[in-house]
Design an enzyme around this catalytic site. Structure first.
Site, PDB file in Angstrom:
ATOM      1  CG  ASP A  97     -29.910 161.092 -24.807  1.00  0.00           C
ATOM      2  OD1 ASP A  97     -29.390 160.198 -24.124  1.00  0.00           O
ATOM      3  OD2 ASP A  97     -29.837 161.125 -26.053  1.00  0.00           O
ATOM      4  CG  ASP A  99     -24.307 158.558 -26.213  1.00  0.00           C
ATOM      5  OD1 ASP A  99     -23.190 158.260 -26.647  1.00  0.00           O
ATOM      6  OD2 ASP A  99     -24.616 158.460 -25.007  1.00  0.00           O
ATOM      7  CD  GLU A 106     -26.120 157.130 -30.126  1.00  0.00           C
ATOM      8  OE1 GLU A 106     -26.080 156.385 -29.137  1.00  0.00           O
ATOM      9  OE2 GLU A 106     -27.003 157.984 -30.305  1.00  0.00           O
ATOM     10  CG  ASN A 258     -32.967 155.650 -24.501  1.00  0.00           C
ATOM     11  OD1 ASN A 258     -33.051 156.290 -25.547  1.00  0.00           O
ATOM     12  ND2 ASN A 258     -31.853 155.596 -23.817  1.00  0.00           N
TER      13      ASN A 258
END
Ligand code: MG
Length: 309
Positions: A97, A99, A106, A258
């Site tokens: 991932d 961020d 972010e 997520n």
């Protein structure tokens, strides 16, 4: 019979022998299985592998769940259960991932600061990353708040603000030397994900695309398929296919809700300084300061990591 490596990684300078002994004792006492500790291998002053054999056939997930109280009772030590098989060290695909994983920030919050909506965006991000809000919906809401921002002149300024997480360049270099493919799959935006891909010399990137109007302003919408949890999971499988890597030899690293679907799909998953709910649901958690500690999870020693020629 099942074989596991239980890796203990201290966040501080050292992992005292008494802590290793205590964790080994707790593993024996907590497991409901017929279990024996075969060997203990020091990986560094901060990390040790405890090799465990279980008489019955049990999955990594079930054995990890059995040891939940051991994993959760040590604040400054991460206790990580890996299946001790051929794929533990021989990972051929790492998917990250972006961020709060490859970078500290972010990106959407950096953009939001320019639009004067940082607080609103931050609040939605927090809920989404804690798995309290559907990611797609959260992205839609956040991007909507950015409508009207003159983005075209800000890309370079925002890129300059991105700070790569400690240990990431060393980790990526090491994994590449082991012929491991590296990818970033981001629920953030492609301009920044491809910038980070270039910085770290990664092999692949995928992220969302912000829609910009003819004047260079954000329309408050994204274009194309949203990179959400499901997309990350599907893309991981596509990458395994493209690179001819068995799924068992893949690993997903992320901090958000997520990232959980891809962690479940991959051979292994690491929740990196993640929200509590994500830490619990992931195959393992790593809350240390440097991402090179991932190499301890694969069973590498300091000698192999830092003193190689
Ligand atoms: Mg993240």
């Amino acid at each position: 019979m099942s074989k596991f490596a239980v890796t203990c990684i201290a966040h501080g300078e050292s992992l005292p022998q008494k802590t290793i002994d205590q964790i080994a004792k707790e593993i024996i006492e907590t497991s409901k299985q017929e279990i024996s500790i075969k060997t203990v291998k020091k990986l560094s002053t901060r990390a040790t592998d405890i090799f465990v054999e279980v008489a019955s056939t049990v999955s990594q997930k079930d054995f990890k769940n059995e040891l939940t109280s051991v994993i959760e009772s040590h604040d400054n030590v991460d206790v990580i259960v890996s299946a001790n098989n051929e794929y533990r060290q021989a990972k051929k695909l790492f998917v990250f991932d972006m961020d709060s994983t490859l970078i500290y920030q972010e990106v959407i919050e950096l953009i939001a600061a320019y639009a004067g909506v940082e607080e609103q965006v931050h609040e939605i991000t927090e809920r989404a990353m804690n798995n309290e809000l559907d990611f797609k919906e959260s992205l839609r809401e956040r991007v909507k708040l950015l409508k009207g921002l003159q983005i075209d002149t800000l890309y370079d300024e925002i890129k300059q603000k991105l700070e790569i997480t400690k240990g990431v360049p060393e980790l990526c270099k090491f994994l590449h030397e082991k012929n491991c493919k590296l990818a970033v799959l981001s629920g953030g935006f492609i301009q920044f994900a491809s910038f980070i891909k270039d910085q770290l010399n990664l092999d692949f990137c995928k992220a969302n695309l912000l829609e910009v109007d003819a004047e260079g302003k954000l329309t408050g919408k994204t274009l194309g398929t949203t990179v959400d949890g499901q997309c990350k999971s599907e893309t991981l499988l596509e990458l395994c296919d493209n690179y001819k890597v068995p799924v068992e030899a893949s690993c997903m690293v992320g901090d958000g809700g997520n990232d959980l679907p891809a962690m479940a799909t991959a051979g292994f998953g690491i929740a990196w300084n993640a929200k509590p709910k994500v830490q619990k649901a992931a195959p393992c958690k790593l809350n240390s300061k440097s991402m090179t500690d991932i190499l301890y999870i694969l069973g590498y020693t300091d000698d192999e990591i830092y003193h190689r020629q």
